[in-house]
Design a protein around this motif. Structure first.
Motif, mmCIF file in Angstrom:
data_model
loop_
_atom_site.group_PDB
_atom_site.id
_atom_site.type_symbol
_atom_site.label_atom_id
_atom_site.label_comp_id
_atom_site.label_asym_id
_atom_site.label_seq_id
_atom_site.Cartn_x
_atom_site.Cartn_y
_atom_site.Cartn_z
ATOM 1 N N ASN A 180 0.885 -1.023 0.055
ATOM 2 C CA ASN A 180 0.044 -0.251 -0.153
ATOM 3 C C ASN A 180 0.697 1.225 -0.161
ATOM 4 O O ASN A 180 1.845 1.096 1.072
ATOM 5 C CB ASN A 180 -1.002 0.097 1.315
ATOM 6 C CG ASN A 180 -2.004 -1.000 0.959
ATOM 7 O OD1 ASN A 180 -2.888 -0.948 0.445
ATOM 8 N ND2 ASN A 180 -1.694 -2.161 1.839
ATOM 9 N N PRO A 181 0.789 2.206 -0.948
ATOM 10 C CA PRO A 181 1.743 3.328 -1.332
ATOM 11 C C PRO A 181 1.207 4.430 -0.138
ATOM 12 O O PRO A 181 0.701 5.495 -0.706
ATOM 13 C CB PRO A 181 1.273 3.741 -2.501
ATOM 14 C CG PRO A 181 0.089 3.178 -2.778
ATOM 15 C CD PRO A 181 -0.223 1.985 -2.048
ATOM 16 N N VAL A 182 1.301 4.160 1.186
ATOM 17 C CA VAL A 182 0.669 5.058 2.123
ATOM 18 C C VAL A 182 1.870 5.522 3.104
ATOM 19 O O VAL A 182 2.876 4.759 3.015
ATOM 20 C CB VAL A 182 -0.405 4.464 2.736
ATOM 21 C CG1 VAL A 182 -1.406 4.403 2.229
ATOM 22 C CG2 VAL A 182 -0.060 3.352 3.730
ATOM 23 N N ASN A 183 1.862 6.617 3.804
ATOM 24 C CA ASN A 183 2.689 6.666 4.733
ATOM 25 C C ASN A 183 1.903 6.688 6.173
ATOM 26 O O ASN A 183 1.428 7.648 6.527
ATOM 27 C CB ASN A 183 3.122 8.370 4.632
ATOM 28 C CG ASN A 183 4.265 8.748 5.501
ATOM 29 O OD1 ASN A 183 4.780 8.187 6.408
ATOM 30 N ND2 ASN A 183 4.467 10.092 5.392
ATOM 31 N N VAL A 184 2.495 5.792 6.845
ATOM 32 C CA VAL A 184 2.071 5.372 8.247
ATOM 33 C C VAL A 184 3.098 6.134 9.190
ATOM 34 O O VAL A 184 4.260 5.978 9.302
ATOM 35 C CB VAL A 184 1.915 4.127 8.497
ATOM 36 C CG1 VAL A 184 1.659 3.694 9.816
ATOM 37 C CG2 VAL A 184 1.209 3.203 7.678
ATOM 38 N N ARG A 185 2.397 6.916 10.133
ATOM 39 C CA ARG A 185 3.097 7.794 11.006
ATOM 40 C C ARG A 185 2.763 7.530 12.546
ATOM 41 O O ARG A 185 1.531 7.536 12.786
ATOM 42 C CB ARG A 185 2.923 9.438 10.871
ATOM 43 C CG ARG A 185 3.260 9.525 9.277
ATOM 44 C CD ARG A 185 3.087 11.295 9.080
ATOM 45 N NE ARG A 185 1.981 11.809 9.345
ATOM 46 C CZ ARG A 185 1.680 13.310 9.477
ATOM 47 N NH1 ARG A 185 2.679 14.016 8.926
ATOM 48 N NH2 ARG A 185 0.699 13.718 10.087
ATOM 49 N N GLN A 239 5.984 -0.495 -0.937
ATOM 50 C CA GLN A 239 5.606 0.593 -1.646
ATOM 51 C C GLN A 239 5.308 1.852 -0.743
ATOM 52 O O GLN A 239 5.542 2.845 -1.278
ATOM 53 C CB GLN A 239 4.202 0.020 -2.419
ATOM 54 C CG GLN A 239 4.082 -0.928 -3.427
ATOM 55 C CD GLN A 239 2.997 -1.126 -3.956
ATOM 56 O OE1 GLN A 239 2.073 -0.005 -4.298
ATOM 57 N NE2 GLN A 239 2.537 -2.260 -4.270
ATOM 58 N N GLY A 240 5.037 1.607 0.398
ATOM 59 C CA GLY A 240 4.828 2.623 1.396
ATOM 60 C C GLY A 240 5.761 2.730 2.110
ATOM 61 O O GLY A 240 7.116 2.293 1.982
ATOM 62 N N ARG A 241 5.801 3.949 3.222
ATOM 63 C CA ARG A 241 6.838 4.371 4.128
ATOM 64 C C ARG A 241 6.279 4.431 5.681
ATOM 65 O O ARG A 241 5.094 4.497 5.692
ATOM 66 C CB ARG A 241 7.443 5.600 3.692
ATOM 67 C CG ARG A 241 6.355 6.665 3.551
ATOM 68 C CD ARG A 241 7.059 7.744 2.723
ATOM 69 N NE ARG A 241 8.049 8.702 3.309
ATOM 70 C CZ ARG A 241 8.546 9.718 2.878
ATOM 71 N NH1 ARG A 241 8.232 10.231 1.514
ATOM 72 N NH2 ARG A 241 9.527 10.260 3.579
ATOM 73 N N ILE A 242 7.193 4.687 6.604
ATOM 74 C CA ILE A 242 6.752 5.009 7.902
ATOM 75 C C ILE A 242 7.305 6.156 8.449
ATOM 76 O O ILE A 242 8.350 6.609 7.999
ATOM 77 C CB ILE A 242 6.873 3.780 8.855
ATOM 78 C CG1 ILE A 242 8.489 3.651 9.176
ATOM 79 C CG2 ILE A 242 6.200 2.449 8.107
ATOM 80 C CD1 ILE A 242 8.846 2.528 10.380
ATOM 81 N N GLY A 243 6.971 6.695 9.604
ATOM 82 C CA GLY A 243 7.531 7.741 10.113
ATOM 83 C C GLY A 243 7.189 7.803 11.669
ATOM 84 O O GLY A 243 6.232 7.301 12.017
ATOM 85 N N PHE A 244 7.818 8.790 12.410
ATOM 86 C CA PHE A 244 7.708 8.688 13.813
ATOM 87 C C PHE A 244 7.630 10.204 14.028
ATOM 88 O O PHE A 244 8.272 10.967 13.837
ATOM 89 C CB PHE A 244 8.874 8.225 14.420
ATOM 90 C CG PHE A 244 9.169 6.778 14.356
ATOM 91 C CD1 PHE A 244 8.493 5.813 15.030
ATOM 92 C CD2 PHE A 244 10.033 6.519 13.397
ATOM 93 C CE1 PHE A 244 8.637 4.484 14.750
ATOM 94 C CE2 PHE A 244 10.397 5.002 13.027
ATOM 95 C CZ PHE A 244 9.569 4.160 13.807
ATOM 96 N N ILE A 245 6.485 10.639 14.852
ATOM 97 C CA ILE A 245 6.335 11.919 15.141
ATOM 98 C C ILE A 245 6.545 11.767 16.692
ATOM 99 O O ILE A 245 6.030 11.418 17.491
ATOM 100 C CB ILE A 245 4.870 12.539 15.010
ATOM 101 C CG1 ILE A 245 4.542 12.413 13.415
ATOM 102 C CG2 ILE A 245 4.512 13.838 15.489
ATOM 103 C CD1 ILE A 245 3.225 12.849 12.953
ATOM 104 N N THR A 246 7.779 12.817 17.093
ATOM 105 C CA THR A 246 8.463 12.476 18.412
ATOM 106 C C THR A 246 8.206 13.779 19.238
ATOM 107 O O THR A 246 9.118 14.142 19.793
ATOM 108 C CB THR A 246 9.805 12.354 18.221
ATOM 109 O OG1 THR A 246 10.511 13.087 17.623
ATOM 110 C CG2 THR A 246 9.877 10.795 17.262
ATOM 111 N N SER A 247 7.069 13.997 19.360
ATOM 112 C CA SER A 247 7.020 15.324 20.001
ATOM 113 C C SER A 247 7.279 15.107 21.770
ATOM 114 O O SER A 247 7.710 16.338 22.367
ATOM 115 C CB SER A 247 5.403 15.794 20.260
ATOM 116 O OG SER A 247 4.700 15.877 18.731
ATOM 117 N N MET A 248 7.309 14.063 22.103
ATOM 118 C CA MET A 248 7.436 14.065 23.618
ATOM 119 C C MET A 248 9.268 13.632 23.728
ATOM 120 O O MET A 248 9.436 14.149 24.826
ATOM 121 C CB MET A 248 6.643 12.802 24.169
ATOM 122 C CG MET A 248 5.156 13.003 24.045
ATOM 123 S SD MET A 248 4.755 14.446 25.431
ATOM 124 C CE MET A 248 4.566 16.020 24.415
#
Length: 326
Positions: A180-185, A239-248
């Motif tokens: 799936n060509p989505v970006n999971v964050r 196809q897709g990618r992942i990421g981390f939103i590291t506010s804390m």
């Protein structure tokens, strides 16, 4: 621009405080008192503020909530924003839970919507109903598939990770990116009024990355955009990618380019800041554009270098997330 040299070209506008889900990290179980309809921004007020911010260099606008798809004038708002692409606006996005998105998505795409963030914290149907206190899991998956089929230039899945609740879903989401060509964050759990935050539920992104690499091998680090909130990675060949939103655990305040307008018309220069200025009241008192720009500029110049640490944030008074705009 603020006093730390940060140029703010990204505006997030909340369209409503209402939502058709009751996610545990966003809304208190008992709900929240909602602002009366006459105190919310109208269609014309939203578009007027958008035009003002675009005239000052905003290139990206994202519509949030609450759940923006419950607002009946959503297509009219996006159509109006689309006209601003002639004046420098480059991207129109929306953050949605996807429950009621399917039947509206083709019209939204045609109206000018080009970026889609869908909130989904689990790929398990039963867990979804526990976390959201509602049904609708299949609708969300269908909306994600439809968005990729339509050709949206950006389709992202936002997943708030909480230890002992849904952190076992992270590997499933990574596997989802294979075809799936989505970006999971993956978003670190953040404290807001009423969400019963505690640090034991926080899963630091480095721990998640270690778990992922134990299962999938070394991840490919991608280049992050200068103002990106996400640390981006990819499983080679997926196809897709992942990421981390590291506010804390690893904040990105130094490159923050975002401003927020709440559904009741207040500007917030920081997600975790309690200071607000009501642009709605000024507009309804017939302030000129020059006067509005003066107060907007004053608010931006008061933006702090960074937010407080997680323990202090947890003890501070702030709106529940649903009243800020995700």
């Amino acid at each position: 621009m603020d006093t730390f040299g940060r140029h703010h070209n990204y505006l997030r506008i909340s369209l409503t405080e209402r939502c058709n889900l009751r996610c545990t990290y966003c809304m208190p179980e008992e709900g929240v008192p909602l602002t009366s309809h006459d105190k919310l921004l109208t269609t014309d007020e939203i578009l007027s503020l958008a035009q003002l911010f675009v005239s000052q260099g905003v290139t990206k606008i994202r519509l949030t909530g609450g759940e923006p798809t419950v607002r009946p004038d959503l297509i009219d708002i996006i159509s109006g924003l689309n006209e601003l692409k002639n004046n420098g606006l480059q991207s129109i996005g929306i953050t949605t839970n996807g429950i009621a998105l399917k039947r509206k998505l083709p019209a939204l795409y045609k109206a000018g919507l080009d970026s889609l963030n869908i909130s989904l914290d689990t790929l398990d149907k039963h867990m979804f109903e526990i976390m959201t206190r509602r049904k609708g899991f299949d609708n969300v998956l269908t909306s994600i598939q439809q968005a990729t089929d339509l050709g949206f230039k950006s389709v992202k899945i936002n997943s708030v990770v909480m230890r002992g609740i849904n952190d076992n879903q992270v590997l499933n989401f990574v596997a989802f990116t294979q075809k799936n060509p989505v970006n999971v964050r993956f978003i670190e759990y953040m404290p807001f009024d009423g969400n019963r935050w505690n640090k034991d539920k926080l899963v630091p992104y480095r721990e998640l990355l270690e778990r992922i690499e134990t299962r999938f091998g070394s991840m490919q680090k991608l280049v992050d955009d200068p103002n990106d909130t996400t640390k981006a990675y990819k499983v080679p060949g997926y196809q897709g990618r992942i990421g981390f939103i590291t506010s804390m655990t690893n904040h990105f305040c130094g490159t923050c380019n975002r401003l927020r307008i709440t559904a009741d018309g207040s500007i917030k220069v920081c997600l975790f800041g309690s200071t607000e200025v009501s642009l709605r009241d000024m507009m309804r008192q017939d302030y000129s554009q020059e006067e509005l720009l003066y107060y907007i500029g004053a608010a931006v110049r008061k933006k702090k270098k960074q937010h407080a640490g997680m323990v202090e944030l947890a003890s501070r008074k702030n709106r529940p997330m649903i009243l800020i705009g995700g």
